[in-house]
Design a protein around this motif. Structure first.
Motif, mmCIF file in Angstrom:
data_model
loop_
_atom_site.group_PDB
_atom_site.id
_atom_site.type_symbol
_atom_site.label_atom_id
_atom_site.label_comp_id
_atom_site.label_asym_id
_atom_site.label_seq_id
_atom_site.Cartn_x
_atom_site.Cartn_y
_atom_site.Cartn_z
ATOM 1 N N TYR A 84 13.133 -7.288 70.081
ATOM 2 C CA TYR A 84 12.939 -8.734 70.138
ATOM 3 C C TYR A 84 14.077 -9.371 69.350
ATOM 4 O O TYR A 84 14.308 -9.018 68.195
ATOM 5 C CB TYR A 84 11.579 -9.081 69.526
ATOM 6 N N LEU A 85 14.814 -10.288 69.958
ATOM 7 C CA LEU A 85 15.990 -10.847 69.291
ATOM 8 C C LEU A 85 15.586 -11.906 68.272
ATOM 9 O O LEU A 85 14.860 -12.840 68.591
ATOM 10 C CB LEU A 85 16.931 -11.469 70.323
ATOM 11 N N LEU A 86 16.063 -11.748 67.058
ATOM 12 C CA LEU A 86 15.712 -12.663 65.971
ATOM 13 C C LEU A 86 16.969 -13.204 65.320
ATOM 14 O O LEU A 86 17.946 -12.484 65.147
ATOM 15 C CB LEU A 86 14.919 -11.909 64.891
ATOM 16 N N GLU A 87 16.926 -14.472 64.923
ATOM 17 C CA GLU A 87 18.072 -15.044 64.204
ATOM 18 C C GLU A 87 18.009 -14.743 62.713
ATOM 19 O O GLU A 87 19.009 -14.835 62.020
ATOM 20 C CB GLU A 87 18.124 -16.556 64.399
ATOM 21 N N ASP A 88 16.816 -14.421 62.217
ATOM 22 C CA ASP A 88 16.691 -14.144 60.787
ATOM 23 C C ASP A 88 16.074 -12.786 60.554
ATOM 24 O O ASP A 88 14.880 -12.603 60.770
ATOM 25 C CB ASP A 88 15.853 -15.240 60.109
ATOM 26 N N VAL A 89 16.896 -11.833 60.171
ATOM 27 C CA VAL A 89 16.419 -10.496 59.843
ATOM 28 C C VAL A 89 16.668 -10.311 58.355
ATOM 29 O O VAL A 89 17.813 -10.321 57.910
ATOM 30 C CB VAL A 89 17.168 -9.424 60.667
ATOM 31 N N ASN A 100 24.418 -11.173 62.442
ATOM 32 C CA ASN A 100 23.258 -11.303 63.325
ATOM 33 C C ASN A 100 23.722 -11.696 64.723
ATOM 34 O O ASN A 100 24.420 -12.697 64.910
ATOM 35 C CB ASN A 100 22.301 -12.358 62.757
ATOM 36 N N ALA A 143 22.229 -12.886 67.454
ATOM 37 C CA ALA A 143 21.798 -14.167 68.023
ATOM 38 C C ALA A 143 22.607 -15.317 67.410
ATOM 39 O O ALA A 143 23.036 -16.238 68.115
ATOM 40 C CB ALA A 143 20.300 -14.371 67.796
ATOM 41 N N ARG A 144 22.853 -15.252 66.111
ATOM 42 C CA ARG A 144 23.669 -16.286 65.464
ATOM 43 C C ARG A 144 25.129 -16.178 65.902
ATOM 44 O O ARG A 144 25.818 -17.184 66.083
ATOM 45 C CB ARG A 144 23.593 -16.162 63.944
ATOM 46 N N ARG A 191 25.851 -3.725 75.077
ATOM 47 C CA ARG A 191 25.387 -2.866 73.986
ATOM 48 C C ARG A 191 25.416 -1.398 74.366
ATOM 49 O O ARG A 191 24.602 -0.613 73.873
ATOM 50 C CB ARG A 191 23.973 -3.287 73.598
ATOM 51 N N PHE A 209 17.260 -16.887 75.669
ATOM 52 C CA PHE A 209 17.925 -15.604 75.615
ATOM 53 C C PHE A 209 17.127 -14.562 76.374
ATOM 54 O O PHE A 209 15.972 -14.787 76.738
ATOM 55 C CB PHE A 209 18.250 -15.180 74.192
#
Lengths: 292, 292
Positions: free
Chosen positions: A199-204, B160, B162-163, B180, B193
């Motif tokens: 799952y793509l996340l901007e905050d890891v 990151n 996504a960023r 990827r 996305f």
């Protein structure tokens, strides 16, 4: 931070089924930590407090992209001479997860849980390198193995993941889950395979424990289907379990320790499952008519 | 082996649309190589043979898991002082793919293709490190960028993904494709996305060209939908294009050079699309009733 394989696992699996945790902790694992589990319905009767002991400790660092972890320090502490004593209730569990610890300890617990219809284990490169024979024996006694893809390659000496999973199946288990960090996970059974992206996340913030949260979502969901009379080897059931595992792992990495998962609601879990479906779905039928 | 960005791209895109290849080749690119393209409907009028020249050459090696490529040798050869001269037919293309080459060359071709409604480019770490300003300018002139995820991180300085994709969008393009390797690909647009895992294969012989085959499947399919009157920015269209790109990349890696893709039929492509759907599909609705 509160952490550890069994804690991450239990906080994820509790959304789907009743969870009992077995394992030793030291004096540094206090009443607040126990309460975090108790208040969320996790049964802690078999958590054994060792006076004067210290809880298992892991420290590592992550590469730039947070996808690869390097171990800096592992201290077995209270696990060093732990002799698991399970209550009757824990011995009677029908589904069993053996978190990442010495494979001989995993085997001891597996041996006393005779009612378990489905047992799974996780492990790591340390045991592959230092206790390979014990690990292979432990793998031969479970139905399902969850490992990082690099570890499956290392254990089997096979660079191709699909072939490596097949080699692992030859050791006994019918279900292999390859964890691939931010790239998701893949599932192998004797007849089929399945792959799901992360799952793509901007905050890891912290990937620690994500694999155990995955295992908790995966096995917890499987157990809910087992209780409802479904086969945990049905491929559609396994696929949905993979999706729930991914969802729980995605929440895990959003904050340090267990901070995010311990505050989570089942509604949030199900909503992310639907979001996850939306961001991975595509049409399989060709359109428009193929060019001749 | 027969290879090169434009050749891999063209052999993949031909299943969906008419393809014209533009670029210089040396004496070592003979009539057989041209015939391989001609016989499959790829228009080679704008392939320029440079007498006494040698075709662009790349050599590298792959890590143990074949997922990471390391460049050992890049020789621009005939690309060193190539001045693209496009036929009127090529100048009139409505969809344009700028294969991985010096960004200033990509910009020259972009500038003369004024009819292009949708232009995409690929690049690599060499240009990120040595011609960054030109590359950023080239990116500002296209609608879509296809890059490896590590390269997107490198170009934007953002760990990151996504960023990083969002940073890349701020340079101009509305569509970002992060490749990827064996793990699949991800798609970013201003509003949404999408992520797709790689198609799992037991036999991976050569990953070289997989990114260009992906681009060929992706953009070729988009062009077929554009010709049919659909918007290439529709998210459902983009998602199916991502799936077709992944399918063509999966065939690419099954053999060396273009051996597999040049013998492929559209039926095989569509069959693998359906297989791919099957191995990535899961139910999003919770079952059974959530535990309270």
């Amino acid at each position: 931070m509160l952490g550890g394989s069994a804690v991450h696992f239990a906080l994820a699996a509790r959304f789907f089924t009743d969870v009992r945790v077995v394992g030793p902790v030291g004096d540094d694992f206090g009443d607040d930590e126990l309460a975090t589990l108790d208040q969320r319905g996790v049964v802690t009767d078999d958590i054994e407090r060792v006076n004067g002991g210290e809880t298992f400790f892991w420290r590592g660092h992550y590469e730039y992209d947070m996808n690869v972890a390097h171990t800096d320090d592992t201290q077995l502490n209270v696990f060093g001479d732990f002799d698991p004593k399970l209550s009757d209730a824990s011995r009677g569990a029908q589904m069993l997860f053996l978190g990442n610890i010495q494979p001989d300890l995993q085997r001891k617990v597996r041996a006393v849980c005779r009612e378990a219809e489905f047992a799974a284990l996780d492990s790591m490169n340390l045991w592959i390198e230092e206790e390979r024979d014990s690990l292979v024996a432990a793998i031969g006694e479970v139905d399902c193995v969850l490992l990082n893809d690099a570890e499956i390659r290392e254990l089997t000496g096979q660079p191709n993941l699909a072939r490596a999973a097949r080699s692992l199946m030859e050791m006994g288990p019918r279900v292999i889950v390859a964890k691939r960090g931010e790239y998701g996970a893949a599932l192998f059974t004797p007849d089929e395979f399945f792959a799901i992206p992360g799952y793509l996340l901007e905050d890891v913030r912290d990937p620690t424990g994500a694999g155990d949260s995955f295992a908790g979502g995966f096995l917890g969901y499987l157990d809910s289907r087992r209780s409802a009379g479904d086969s945990v080897l049905d491929h559609a059931v396994l696929r949905q379990a993979m999706a729930y595992g991914s969802v729980l792992a995605s929440f895990n990495v959003e904050d340090f320790g267990t901070e995010r998962v311990q505050e989570l609601s089942r509604d949030e879990v199900d909503q992310r499952l639907r979001d996850f479906k939306r961001i991975t779905d595509f049409e399989a039928e060709p359109a428009p008519t193929p060019k001749v």
